[in-house]
Design a protein around this motif. Sequence first.
Motif, PDB file in Angstrom:
ATOM      1  N   SER A 124       0.821  -1.208   0.000  1.00  0.00           N
ATOM      2  CA  SER A 124       0.000   0.000   0.000  1.00  0.00           C
ATOM      3  C   SER A 124       0.857   1.262   0.000  1.00  0.00           C
ATOM      4  O   SER A 124       0.570   2.232  -0.711  1.00  0.00           O
ATOM      5  CB  SER A 124      -0.931  -0.004   1.213  1.00  0.00           C
ATOM      6  OG  SER A 124      -1.672   1.193   1.293  1.00  0.00           O
ATOM      7  N   GLN A 125       1.924   1.244   0.788  1.00  0.00           N
ATOM      8  CA  GLN A 125       2.809   2.405   0.855  1.00  0.00           C
ATOM      9  C   GLN A 125       3.525   2.627  -0.471  1.00  0.00           C
ATOM     10  O   GLN A 125       3.657   3.766  -0.932  1.00  0.00           O
ATOM     11  CB  GLN A 125       3.820   2.223   1.994  1.00  0.00           C
ATOM     12  CG  GLN A 125       3.187   2.291   3.372  1.00  0.00           C
ATOM     13  CD  GLN A 125       4.211   2.216   4.485  1.00  0.00           C
ATOM     14  OE1 GLN A 125       5.409   2.066   4.240  1.00  0.00           O
ATOM     15  NE2 GLN A 125       3.759   2.307   5.713  1.00  0.00           N
ATOM     16  N   LYS A 127       2.468   1.702  -3.426  1.00  0.00           N
ATOM     17  CA  LYS A 127       1.467   2.161  -4.388  1.00  0.00           C
ATOM     18  C   LYS A 127       1.210   3.651  -4.208  1.00  0.00           C
ATOM     19  O   LYS A 127       1.086   4.403  -5.177  1.00  0.00           O
ATOM     20  CB  LYS A 127       0.171   1.375  -4.223  1.00  0.00           C
ATOM     21  CG  LYS A 127      -0.896   1.778  -5.246  1.00  0.00           C
ATOM     22  CD  LYS A 127      -2.188   0.990  -5.058  1.00  0.00           C
ATOM     23  CE  LYS A 127      -3.226   1.434  -6.085  1.00  0.00           C
ATOM     24  NZ  LYS A 127      -4.532   0.741  -5.900  1.00  0.00           N
ATOM     25  N   ASP A 128       1.160   4.079  -2.961  1.00  0.00           N
ATOM     26  CA  ASP A 128       0.922   5.492  -2.670  1.00  0.00           C
ATOM     27  C   ASP A 128       2.050   6.359  -3.217  1.00  0.00           C
ATOM     28  O   ASP A 128       1.821   7.432  -3.767  1.00  0.00           O
ATOM     29  CB  ASP A 128       0.785   5.683  -1.160  1.00  0.00           C
ATOM     30  CG  ASP A 128       0.520   7.125  -0.781  1.00  0.00           C
ATOM     31  OD1 ASP A 128      -0.432   7.705  -1.325  1.00  0.00           O
ATOM     32  OD2 ASP A 128       1.266   7.674   0.038  1.00  0.00           O
ATOM     33  N   SER A 132      -0.025   7.199  -6.681  1.00  0.00           N
ATOM     34  CA  SER A 132      -1.089   8.048  -6.150  1.00  0.00           C
ATOM     35  C   SER A 132      -1.356   9.249  -7.041  1.00  0.00           C
ATOM     36  O   SER A 132      -2.413   9.867  -6.957  1.00  0.00           O
ATOM     37  CB  SER A 132      -0.745   8.524  -4.735  1.00  0.00           C
ATOM     38  OG  SER A 132       0.434   9.308  -4.738  1.00  0.00           O
ATOM     39  N   GLU A 204       1.882  11.597   4.099  1.00  0.00           N
ATOM     40  CA  GLU A 204       2.262  10.208   4.340  1.00  0.00           C
ATOM     41  C   GLU A 204       3.216   9.695   3.268  1.00  0.00           C
ATOM     42  O   GLU A 204       4.057   8.830   3.524  1.00  0.00           O
ATOM     43  CB  GLU A 204       1.031   9.298   4.431  1.00  0.00           C
ATOM     44  CG  GLU A 204       0.111   9.331   3.233  1.00  0.00           C
ATOM     45  CD  GLU A 204      -1.006  10.350   3.327  1.00  0.00           C
ATOM     46  OE1 GLU A 204      -2.068  10.096   2.738  1.00  0.00           O
ATOM     47  OE2 GLU A 204      -0.815  11.391   3.994  1.00  0.00           O
ATOM     48  N   SER A 205       3.119  10.239   2.043  1.00  0.00           N
ATOM     49  CA  SER A 205       4.019   9.822   0.971  1.00  0.00           C
ATOM     50  C   SER A 205       5.459  10.223   1.275  1.00  0.00           C
ATOM     51  O   SER A 205       6.403   9.493   0.952  1.00  0.00           O
ATOM     52  CB  SER A 205       3.586  10.444  -0.363  1.00  0.00           C
ATOM     53  OG  SER A 205       2.317   9.990  -0.732  1.00  0.00           O
ATOM     54  N   ARG A 208       6.819   7.799   3.893  1.00  0.00           N
ATOM     55  CA  ARG A 208       6.991   6.460   3.330  1.00  0.00           C
ATOM     56  C   ARG A 208       8.185   6.396   2.389  1.00  0.00           C
ATOM     57  O   ARG A 208       8.925   5.417   2.388  1.00  0.00           O
ATOM     58  CB  ARG A 208       5.709   6.035   2.609  1.00  0.00           C
ATOM     59  CG  ARG A 208       4.569   5.746   3.565  1.00  0.00           C
ATOM     60  CD  ARG A 208       3.241   5.624   2.859  1.00  0.00           C
ATOM     61  NE  ARG A 208       2.171   5.371   3.809  1.00  0.00           N
ATOM     62  CZ  ARG A 208       0.889   5.384   3.525  1.00  0.00           C
ATOM     63  NH1 ARG A 208       0.510   5.629   2.280  1.00  0.00           N
ATOM     64  NH2 ARG A 208      -0.020   5.152   4.445  1.00  0.00           N
TER      65      ARG A 208
END
Length: 283
Positions: A124-125, A127-128, A132, A204-205, A208
């Motif tokens: 998920s991270q 992908k973000d 995103s 958050e990106s 990460r």
Amino acid sequence: MNSFFQYCPLQYRYNSASGEVLNVALLVLFPEQQKIAFVFPEKLNRLRAAYPNSIAERTLKAFFKGIDSKVHALNRQPEIFNDYKNRPLDFINNEILIRDASALQFGEIKTSVLFTDDLKQIVSQLKDIYLSVYDLEESPYKTHTEDYLIKEYRKKIKLGDEQIFTKHKIEENKKIGEYIFPFAWQNGTYNIVSPISLDLKLPESIIRKATLNFGKFTLLQDYAAQNKAQFDILLAEPKLKSLAKKYDEATKILERVPCIRLWAESQLDEYSQKTLEAINTLA
């Protein structure tokens, strides 16, 4: 030894003459867990709007569906991972997508430390960070990418010495294991230049991406110690003032790796001058 995972973007080469590419999906490999994940954006309207003459959306989705089916089949055959120990490129070429002259190919494979046992969280991270952009509205400004940092650094040092690259005073495309770094130079310490853009839109990106790079450079600490090397990180800072705190948090994560030295985009002139002075001193 630290557990690790590997990942690489699926890229569309929309300009073969200049080598320009777009990340359109992402493959993530977990060798020890014998798992693999493939993620792609649900919406491709931004790709269509920005590059109207690019690959047809329907064709791209067909590729996604085909690769996704292969990944699901491979996850039901975990024993197949034993045939490709330490050979992720062969695994991708033989089992996922054959490398040929087509415009759609997997890019550089990267490795990072496994920072959590929650594999879905890692996927998920990633992908973000990589995809995103397909879920965001158009930005009112142009972000400063890794390529931008490389071009700016190159331009600044060439202003000080036009022949610095033709005379090979700076090493280009330095390969260390599976990683390629744009520049490297000596001044008693082997300085390896690596750009990281934190000019992102989501807080958050930023964290990460810093965490992923922390894992990458942690794996390179032995190389740094054996070769008296340090990694000079050129950082693009987020333009949104509201992200300044997250940027500071991200730099603190990166600074925990002993072999790293951080140079913010605002310090590019200073770092370029340092490079020139060091090389000219040794000449």
